[in-house]
Design an enzyme around this catalytic site. Structure first.
Site, PDB file in Angstrom:
ATOM      1  N   HIS A  38      -2.053  -4.010   4.973  1.00 34.26           N
ATOM      2  CA  HIS A  38      -1.817  -3.576   6.353  1.00 34.26           C
ATOM      3  C   HIS A  38      -3.131  -3.284   7.044  1.00 34.26           C
ATOM      4  O   HIS A  38      -4.078  -2.776   6.427  1.00 34.26           O
ATOM      5  CB  HIS A  38      -0.900  -2.343   6.384  1.00 34.26           C
ATOM      6  CG  HIS A  38      -1.510  -1.110   5.827  1.00 34.26           C
ATOM      7  ND1 HIS A  38      -2.026  -0.115   6.617  1.00 34.26           N
ATOM      8  CD2 HIS A  38      -1.743  -0.722   4.550  1.00 34.26           C
ATOM      9  CE1 HIS A  38      -2.508   0.845   5.846  1.00 34.26           C
ATOM     10  NE2 HIS A  38      -2.365   0.507   4.588  1.00 34.26           N
ATOM     11  N   ARG A  83       2.882   5.113   6.370  1.00 36.32           N
ATOM     12  CA  ARG A  83       3.359   4.421   7.569  1.00 36.32           C
ATOM     13  C   ARG A  83       3.918   3.038   7.268  1.00 36.32           C
ATOM     14  O   ARG A  83       4.525   2.399   8.109  1.00 36.32           O
ATOM     15  CB  ARG A  83       2.210   4.283   8.581  1.00 36.32           C
ATOM     16  CG  ARG A  83       1.640   5.600   9.033  1.00 36.32           C
ATOM     17  CD  ARG A  83       0.297   5.413   9.710  1.00 36.32           C
ATOM     18  NE  ARG A  83      -0.727   4.903   8.786  1.00 36.32           N
ATOM     19  CZ  ARG A  83      -1.971   4.626   9.133  1.00 36.32           C
ATOM     20  NH1 ARG A  83      -2.354   4.786  10.377  1.00 36.32           N
ATOM     21  NH2 ARG A  83      -2.843   4.174   8.241  1.00 36.32           N
ATOM     22  N   CYS A  95      -5.999   0.033   6.978  1.00 36.45           N
ATOM     23  CA  CYS A  95      -5.759   0.596   5.644  1.00 36.45           C
ATOM     24  C   CYS A  95      -6.919   1.534   5.273  1.00 36.45           C
ATOM     25  O   CYS A  95      -8.085   1.122   5.288  1.00 36.45           O
ATOM     26  CB  CYS A  95      -5.653  -0.536   4.619  1.00 36.45           C
ATOM     27  SG  CYS A  95      -5.375   0.040   2.938  1.00 36.45           S
ATOM     28  N   CYS A 154       0.834  -1.198   0.000  1.00 42.78           N
ATOM     29  CA  CYS A 154       0.000   0.000   0.000  1.00 42.78           C
ATOM     30  C   CYS A 154       0.877   1.259   0.000  1.00 42.78           C
ATOM     31  O   CYS A 154       1.996   1.249   0.500  1.00 42.78           O
ATOM     32  CB  CYS A 154      -0.904   0.009   1.234  1.00 42.78           C
ATOM     33  SG  CYS A 154      -2.051   1.414   1.284  1.00 42.78           S
ATOM     34  N   ASP A 158       0.376   3.801   1.719  1.00 39.77           N
ATOM     35  CA  ASP A 158       0.315   4.406   3.062  1.00 39.77           C
ATOM     36  C   ASP A 158       1.711   4.778   3.565  1.00 39.77           C
ATOM     37  O   ASP A 158       2.627   3.949   3.562  1.00 39.77           O
ATOM     38  CB  ASP A 158      -0.350   3.399   4.012  1.00 39.77           C
ATOM     39  CG  ASP A 158      -0.739   4.030   5.340  1.00 39.77           C
ATOM     40  OD1 ASP A 158       0.149   4.589   6.007  1.00 39.77           O
ATOM     41  OD2 ASP A 158      -1.924   3.963   5.702  1.00 39.77           O
TER      42      ASP A 158
HETATM   43 CO    CO Z   1      -3.410   1.224   3.028  1.00 39.23          CO
END
Ligand code: CO
Length: 208
Positions: A97, A45, A100, A41, A43
């Site tokens: 994750h 993080r 998400c 992803c 993302d």
């Molecule tokens: Co995500």
């Protein structure tokens, strides 16, 4: 975040690398032969290399919202083809994750414009596994399970491609489904039973 600081960080990183290995960048320049393709992803993080503890050159990476392997996504399909047929990676990892945002958005009724068709792929995953998901009463558990099932379905999408099917039979390329738990930092192998899944779907998707 100060953008200028990034260039300072870069200078520091260069001298740090050269301190331990004078030929570090010379070697990077020579080429790459990663053994792993990681699809994860976007993302911020979930920093692929850092959470796996790998160095530049070790993992070929593709990231998008909710780690999707959409069949008509030219970008994802090009990455898979290049990694499998040219780089000859030994492993393909789809890593989702928990928590998400993409998966969360697909669980809600809201019109997100251009994101709608992208997230609809996750809604399709929900529909495929509706019986299991609707049985889960706890909303957080349901959310986490959809993250896992989405990883599983994206792994299936990887296996649908002819390049992966060829590499699977010729050189035992393996596909893995993982989840990163943001709350604990733990990387979890979902241990997806691909042999069993493949048995049920390959009559439909077999190309070679
Ligand atoms: Co995500």
């Amino acid at each position: 975040m100060n953008i200028k600081q990034i260039f300072k960080n870069n200078d520091e990183w260069i001298s740090e690398k050269l301190k331990t290995d004078k030929k570090y960048f010379e070697n990077l320049y020579l080429g790459q032969s990663p053994e792993i393709l990681y699809i994860g992803c976007s993302d911020s993080r979930v920093s692929a290399e850092e959470l796996m503890g790998v160095k530049p050159g070790e993992v070929f990476v593709h990231r998008n919202i909710a780690n999707m392997v959409s069949n008509i996504d030219l970008s994802a399909m090009s990455v898979v083809t290049y990694a499998v047929t040219h780089l000859k990676v030994k492993h393909i990892i789809v890593c989702g994750h928990y928590y998400c945002g993409g998966v969360k958005a697909a669980m809600q009724s809201s019109d997100l414009g251009i994101l709608n068709p992208w997230l609809r792929n996750i809604r399709d995953v929900y529909r495929l596994h509706k019986d299991e998901l609707n049985f889960i009463v706890n909303e957080e558990e349901k959310y986490k399970r959809l993250v896992e099932l989405n990883v599983q379905e994206q792994c299936v999408n990887v296996i649908k491609t002819s390049d992966v099917q060829k590499a699977y039979s010729e050189r035992q390329l393996t596909v893995h489904g993982w989840v990163f738990d943001i709350k604990t930092g733990k990387l979890i192998d979902l241990k997806i039973d691909f042999d069993n899944i493949l048995k049920h779907i390959m009559e439909i998707y077999r190309i070679i």
